[in-house]
Motif scaffolding. Structure first.
Motif, mmCIF file in Angstrom:
data_model
loop_
_atom_site.group_PDB
_atom_site.id
_atom_site.type_symbol
_atom_site.label_atom_id
_atom_site.label_comp_id
_atom_site.label_asym_id
_atom_site.label_seq_id
_atom_site.Cartn_x
_atom_site.Cartn_y
_atom_site.Cartn_z
ATOM 1 N N ARG A 171 103.928 61.992 132.051
ATOM 2 C CA ARG A 171 102.591 61.974 132.254
ATOM 3 C C ARG A 171 102.183 60.400 133.649
ATOM 4 N N THR A 172 102.544 59.869 133.615
ATOM 5 C CA THR A 172 102.816 58.623 134.489
ATOM 6 C C THR A 172 103.433 58.741 135.867
ATOM 7 N N ALA A 230 103.016 61.796 137.841
ATOM 8 C CA ALA A 230 101.883 61.322 138.536
ATOM 9 C C ALA A 230 102.244 60.994 139.738
ATOM 10 N N GLU A 231 102.901 60.059 139.658
ATOM 11 C CA GLU A 231 103.861 59.133 140.658
ATOM 12 C C GLU A 231 104.134 60.004 141.865
ATOM 13 N N ASP A 270 108.461 57.151 131.328
ATOM 14 C CA ASP A 270 107.200 57.060 132.215
ATOM 15 C C ASP A 270 107.460 55.400 132.989
#
Length: 111
Positions: A86-87, A90-91, A61
């Motif tokens: 998830r991070t 998103a990136e 992450d």
């Protein structure tokens, strides 16, 4: 997470801490970036093997560190089923939007 997280203050003693976990419990390791096996090409394979024994899956992450070919990132990802967190997801979605469909006008500061 809404559950307690155990902490291993030394990444080398983490295997003992991991063996004491019950199913569903979580163990957080102290920063292992400065361990000799992290970047040392001669020590990295053994260090990655030791780290991979601590879990069942690897979730990265940390977008900012994903490019590093270190034992705790690339090495473990080759030894366990590996996923983007998830991070990280998103990136990557944001980066893809910026590169594939930028909102115009596009401004970039001079290098």
């Amino acid at each position: 997470l809404h559950k307690p997280v155990a902490f291993a203050p030394d990444c080398m003693s983490a295997e003992t801490a991991a063996q004491q976990l019950k199913p569903g419990q979580i163990l957080l390791l102290e920063n292992l970036r400065f361990h000799n096996g992290e970047e040392n090409p001669n020590a990295a394979p053994e260090f990655a093997q030791k780290l991979s024994r601590l879990g069942n899956v690897y979730v990265n992450d940390a977008f900012s560190a994903a490019h590093r070919a270190h034992a705790s990132t690339e090495g473990v990802a080759h030894k366990l089923p590996a996923y983007a967190g998830r991070t990280m997801q998103a990136e990557l979605v944001a980066l893809n939007k910026a590169l594939e469909a930028p909102v115009k006008p596009v401004i970039a500061p001079p290098a």
